[in-house]
Enzyme design. Structure first.
Site, mmCIF file in Angstrom:
data_model
loop_
_atom_site.group_PDB
_atom_site.id
_atom_site.type_symbol
_atom_site.label_atom_id
_atom_site.label_comp_id
_atom_site.label_asym_id
_atom_site.label_seq_id
_atom_site.Cartn_x
_atom_site.Cartn_y
_atom_site.Cartn_z
ATOM 1 N N LYS A 49 -1.143 -7.166 8.262
ATOM 2 C CA LYS A 49 -2.162 -6.121 8.158
ATOM 3 C C LYS A 49 -2.399 -5.589 9.557
ATOM 4 O O LYS A 49 -2.198 -6.303 10.541
ATOM 5 C CB LYS A 49 -3.476 -6.690 7.607
ATOM 6 C CG LYS A 49 -4.358 -5.657 6.972
ATOM 7 C CD LYS A 49 -3.988 -5.456 5.514
ATOM 8 C CE LYS A 49 -4.696 -4.293 4.899
ATOM 9 N NZ LYS A 49 -4.478 -4.242 3.450
ATOM 10 N N ASP B 99 -4.309 1.878 3.899
ATOM 11 C CA ASP B 99 -5.457 1.088 3.442
ATOM 12 C C ASP B 99 -6.657 2.019 3.647
ATOM 13 O O ASP B 99 -6.466 3.248 3.728
ATOM 14 C CB ASP B 99 -5.574 -0.219 4.245
ATOM 15 C CG ASP B 99 -6.532 -1.233 3.614
ATOM 16 O OD1 ASP B 99 -6.135 -1.934 2.679
ATOM 17 O OD2 ASP B 99 -7.703 -1.319 4.053
HETATM 18 O O1 2IT Z 1 -4.300 -4.257 0.450
HETATM 19 C C1 2IT Z 1 -3.179 -3.824 0.116
HETATM 20 O O2 2IT Z 1 -2.426 -4.470 -0.625
HETATM 21 C C2 2IT Z 1 -2.766 -2.520 0.627
HETATM 22 N N1 2IT Z 1 -3.527 -1.890 1.348
HETATM 23 C C3 2IT Z 1 -1.402 -1.989 0.337
HETATM 24 C C4 2IT Z 1 -0.391 -2.575 1.253
HETATM 25 C C5 2IT Z 1 1.003 -2.025 1.109
HETATM 26 O O3 2IT Z 1 1.824 -2.424 1.946
HETATM 27 O O4 2IT Z 1 1.270 -1.207 0.241
#
Ligand code: 2IT
Length: 470
Positions: free
Chosen positions: A149, A189
């Site tokens: 993340k 996100d």
């Molecule tokens: O919290 C999540 O799963 C997302 N923000 C999507 C992450 C993604 O790599 O599609």
């Protein structure tokens, strides 16, 4: 004589060893203390880890090989964290300085994968909790993706399009060298949607000279997948529908309270309407909207308009649709509804909200936002045997469809909508199955928190073990 005794001594030793192995008891207090020493004050991160430890302890205790390899201790520390300064210029020519991060938490089952969050509240505790959850969520999807993340404390609220573009480009000037289609693949996100992905990816492409699938959530014109924007909300509704069907409850005609009014709330509202349910609330940082006629059709489009305005408030909805009421500084969980879905951010539903929903006879609660409920709220739902499911299972359709975007990019083709939707459906069913398999309590209650945590953990732990000490 001694030769006669040897086999006996050997047997005794084996039995003793076996006993010792059987008696591993995960010391959660000690692990939490260790975590607090390693990452002081990071409360969201501590919360996510503790929930996981409480769920997996009984299973972990049956696996001495995990204990021997110190799988848990390893998981208390991300593989690495990239932290950098982002300097950008406002439309007035003033320089601004923000912080950027990428938490590459674990790549045991695939390249690092997870979104970027741009919001004033972003800090390392939030990004570590999100990356930690992402590891197990991604494991549940059945696709080969590790957990990561990232993001920045940059707030897009009130910024012009040019300012957002300059910020994204400056952010990427630092982050690009840590990314790659088989290394680390970011997505969106909170605060990072299609527009931001476009700017980030454009800069990445310029810096590397490569058009590879290093981002997901891309536009359809340059390698994106159909259904990726809707996928988190659609997947969540597929999952919720399975939970209900498992109890012979029909979703048609049910009332739904949801929070948020962004991309996730949009997908949820759209699919909920298609399935015949009625969404009666949305919310923002300013309060919530109650619309007894239901939020559907052009009202959902208007919700998107509100989001695109960049002001981060829902109050104008009630001016546009006078039958709706705006409740300032209150949360939608005070309404009497059949289903409650958190679609905004972490810890947005607390124990008092949980009790209120239960008093109002709620039938199902699901986190669509990551860790939408506080630990105490989750406990209230589980104790009261409410149908309740955690974000890492419910919202996994988003990252799963990102995984499908990576597959399409790797094959240099694009699947039609029906194919992506079928795969998303199948993945959500598989996640539901895993929850049933690992989450059934002796009284028959399906503990989806436990089920999702154990299923995700087992896959990652086995992969870490199989790849040796590293
Ligand atoms: O919290 C999540 O799963 C997302 N923000 C999507 C992450 C993604 O790599 O599609």
């Amino acid at each position: 004589m001694i030769y006669l005794l040897l086999p006996l001594l050997y047997t005794i030793q084996i039995v003793a060893q076996h006993r010792a192995q059987q008696n591993i008891i995960m010391d959660i207090d000690k692990l939490m203390l260790q975590l607090q020493q390693l990452h002081p004050g990071e409360t969201e991160f501590h919360q996510a880890v503790k929930e996981m430890l409480l769920s997996i302890a009984p299973v972990y205790n049956e696996h001495p090989e995990f204990e021997k390899a110190k799988i848990i201790e390893r998981l208390l520390e991300p593989d690495r964290i990239v932290c950098f300064r982002v300097v950008w210029e406002t439309d007035e020519g003033e320089f601004k300085i923000n912080r950027g991060w990428r938490v590459q938490y674990n790549n045991a089952i695939g390249p690092y994968k997870g979104g970027l969050r741009f919001h004033a509240s972003v800090n390392l505790s939030i990004l570590k909790f999100l990356a930690f959850e992402q590891i197990f969520k991604n494991a549940l999807t059945t696709l080969p993706m590790g957990g990561a993340k990232g993001g920045s404390d940059f707030s897009p609220v009130g910024k012009s399009q040019s300012e957002i573009r300059r910020f994204c480009q400056a952010f990427m000037l630092e982050l690009w060298r840590n990314l790659g289609p088989d290394t680390d693949v970011p997505a969106g996100d909170i605060g990072v949607g299609g527009r931001e992905i476009g700017y980030l990816y454009g800069m990445y492409k310029k810096l590397t000279g490569q058009h590879t699938g290093t981002f997901t959530g891309k536009g359809l014109e340059y390698g994106g997948s159909v259904l990726r924007p809707e996928a988190t909300g659609f997947g969540a509704l597929y999952f919720v529908n399975q939970m209900l069907q498992d109890k012979d409850i029909d979703i048609a005609g049910k009332t739904i309270a949801l929070s948020g009014f962004g991309n996730v709330a949009w997908g949820v509202a759209t699919k909920a309407c298609q399935l015949g349910a009625k969404v009666v609330t949305i919310s923002g940082p300013d309060g919530y909207i109650y619309d007894p006629d239901g939020i559907s059709g052009s009202k959902i489009d208007y919700m998107l308009e509100l989001r695109a305005s960049g002001n981060d408030i829902v109050a104008p909805y009630a001016e546009r649709y006078p039958k709706a009421t705006f409740f300032p500084d209150r949360k939608p969980w005070e309404r009497k509804v059949d289903i409650a879905l958190t679609c905004a951010t972490q810890n947005e539903l607390n124990a008092a909200d949980a009790q209120q929903l239960i008093d109002n006879k709620v039938k199902l609660v699901a986190e669509v936002s990551n860790m939408g409920c506080t630990a105490e709220a989750t406990e209230v739902f589980l104790k009261n045997r409410i149908l309740f499911a955690p974000g890492k299972a419910v919202n996994a359709g988003g990252v799963a469809t990102s995984g499908l975007e990576m597959s399409q990019n790797a094959m240099h083709l694009s699947w039609p909508q029906q194919e992506v939707d079928q795969r998303l459906h199948h993945i959500m069913s598989t996640i539901h199955q895993q929850c049933l398999q690992y989450g059934k309590e002796p009284d028959g209650y399906i503990n989806y928190v436990k089920g999702a945590n154990i299923a995700g953990f087992m896959k990652v732990a086995k992969a870490m073990l199989a790849q040796g000490e590293y």
